[in-house]
Scaffold this motif. Structure first.
Motif, short mmCIF file in Angstrom:
data_model
loop_
_atom_site.label_atom_id
_atom_site.label_comp_id
_atom_site.label_asym_id
_atom_site.label_seq_id
_atom_site.Cartn_x
_atom_site.Cartn_y
_atom_site.Cartn_z
N ARG A 186 -0.39 14.50 -4.64
CA ARG A 186 -0.62 13.28 -4.08
C ARG A 186 0.06 13.04 -2.75
NH1 ARG A 186 -0.71 6.68 -6.62
NH2 ARG A 186 -1.46 5.69 -4.61
N TYR A 187 -0.69 12.47 -1.86
CA TYR A 187 -0.07 12.22 -0.64
C TYR A 187 -0.07 10.64 -0.40
CZ TYR A 187 0.03 17.11 0.90
OH TYR A 187 0.24 18.44 0.68
N PHE A 188 1.02 10.17 -0.22
CA PHE A 188 1.12 8.51 0.21
C PHE A 188 1.20 8.73 1.77
CE2 PHE A 188 3.86 9.38 -3.89
CZ PHE A 188 2.98 8.58 -4.64
N ASP A 189 0.40 7.64 2.13
CA ASP A 189 0.08 7.60 3.62
C ASP A 189 0.00 6.46 4.04
OD1 ASP A 189 -1.09 7.88 6.05
OD2 ASP A 189 -2.24 9.89 5.57
N SER A 190 1.15 6.01 5.12
CA SER A 190 1.04 4.65 5.68
C SER A 190 -0.07 4.37 6.31
CB SER A 190 2.24 4.70 6.85
OG SER A 190 1.89 5.74 8.00
N ARG A 191 -1.24 5.38 6.89
CA ARG A 191 -2.32 4.99 7.28
C ARG A 191 -3.17 3.91 6.32
NH1 ARG A 191 -6.84 9.40 9.29
NH2 ARG A 191 -6.76 9.48 6.80
N ASP A 192 -3.10 4.53 4.97
CA ASP A 192 -3.66 4.05 4.03
C ASP A 192 -3.10 2.77 3.17
OD1 ASP A 192 -5.52 5.79 4.46
OD2 ASP A 192 -4.53 7.25 3.03
N GLY A 193 -1.86 2.38 3.44
CA GLY A 193 -1.16 1.35 2.52
C GLY A 193 0.28 1.41 2.91
#
Length: 383
Positions: A186-193
């Motif tokens: 899983r990639y945690f992305d600052s663009r999404d949250g």
């Protein structure tokens, strides 16, 4: 095993003025692998970029790359190098034994450094987890079943990373972690949250040394267990954009045949954590060339055909973006062995930092992305 080794570079010259960057071929992306103490190389890579006035628009990291990435993306550009230095100075404290043991034999300092790391941990990073002494079958729970505690890292991140800076969206940050339950990346992305220390620590939770970290009610381990070279997230991004990708690699993908048990362990680590970077890039090059072909073929279709819904969906698979990948391979240093990823000695940190900085200074001066390329190539690799 014989290596082609690079000796530590001379200390950095202070007082360098920042250069005004020439035109770049798209967004700037910094991609960083995991590799423990080897991550000092990545700090040097960024320092050279900063000197040249090349700041990343997007940072992608796994494990130690996630920690370096959070420090870079979570600070204003003028503070990033200082914060990186603060982190690497902290984790290198108390790891110098030179001169303290007059009877030492060759390799004794390294042995003592490694022993101190294994038995005492690393300041500001991790410390022995006494709960693990209760036995292999003790029901400690996934958040405590580890040889070390990373509580110190949480405090370090709080002091060095401004997560509010990430919320402003000036620099995108993406961190890779693997779900313990599903085994999926899983990639945690600052663009999404919003991202916080949990996401950084999850990306660096290398079991069984470090405990799993809970995110959204699920336990996560180090993304390097699944894919230690998270460049694919850039290639698969939507919408795709022209890019200049600084890909910092910490492990030796190719090397000589090992001739001792220590060589075997070292080589196994290199192969495991290099994560087939070359083959991944080759496959992505094939895929992106096909995307270019789809776009060109679509342009030849009559308007009446292109207007059909199903054809429009097919043509969306095509694109005309070009991604330049600047491959930055960390050199093997003199005397390196299977313990290189826990070599948090000041000398080791300095040598790797210098190596990253000097290599990127050279590559930026060469500016290989300026050379004309095949118009059908979607991904251009500059090795």
């Amino acid at each position: 095993m014989t290596h082609t080794r690079a000796r530590p570079a001379a200390p950095a010259v202070t007082g360098k003025s920042r250069k005004i960057p020439t035109a770049l071929p798209g967004q700037v992306v910094l991609v960083m692998q995991g590799g423990g103490a080897l991550g000092a190389f990545q700090a040097g890579v960024y320092e050279a970029m900063h000197e040249a006035g090349i700041e990343p628009d997007w940072v992608v990291g796994t494990s130690i790359g996630a920690i370096n990435g959070a420090i870079i993306a979570g600070n204003a550009s003028q503070d990033r190098v200082a914060r990186l230095k603060a982190f690497w100075s902290l984790v290198g404290k108390g790891r110098a034994f030179a001169g303290a043991w007059p009877w030492r034999s060759p390799g004794f300092d390294k042995m003592m450094n490694n022993l101190a790391t294994v038995t005492g941990g690393i300041p500001g990073f991790f410390a022995p987890n006494l709960r693990s002494w209760s036995g292999m079958d003790a029901p400690l729970g996934v958040e405590n079943a580890s040889y070390y505690s990373t509580a110190a890292l949480r405090q370090t991140l709080a002091g060095l990373v401004d997560f509010g800076q990430l919320d402003q969206g000036k620099v995108r940050l993406t961190l890779g972690a693997v779900n313990v339950r599903s085994g999926r990346m899983r990639y945690f992305d600052s663009r999404d949250g919003q991202l916080n220390a949990d996401h950084v620590m999850a990306s660096g939770a290398l079991a069984p040394a470090f405990p799993a970290v809970m995110v959204d009610g699920e336990p996560y381990w180090d993304g390097g267990l699944y894919s230690n070279t998270p460049i694919e997230v850039v290639m698969d991004d939507h919408p795709r954009r022209d890019s200049l990708i600084f890909a910092a690699r910490l492990w030796q993908e190719e090397d000589a045949i090992p001739r001792s048990l220590g060589n075997v362990i070292s080589r196994l680590k290199d192969i495991q954590y290099a994560s087939r970077a070359e083959s991944h890039l080759a496959r992505q090059q094939q895929l992106h060339r096909l995307r270019h072909v789809v776009r060109e073929l679509g342009s030849l279709l009559p308007e009446s055909v292109r207007a059909r819904p199903e054809v429009g969906e097919w043509l969306e698979l095509g694109c005309c973006t070009v991604m330049h990948v600047l491959t930055l391979r960390a050199p093997a240093l003199e005397g390196e062995d299977q313990t290189k990823d826990i070599d948090f000695s000041p000398a080791g940190i300095e040598a790797r930092w210098n190596a990253g900085r000097e290599l990127v200074r050279e590559r930026i001066a060469q500016a290989p992305w300026k050379v004309p390329v095949d118009p059908g190539a979607g991904i251009v690799v500059h090795g």
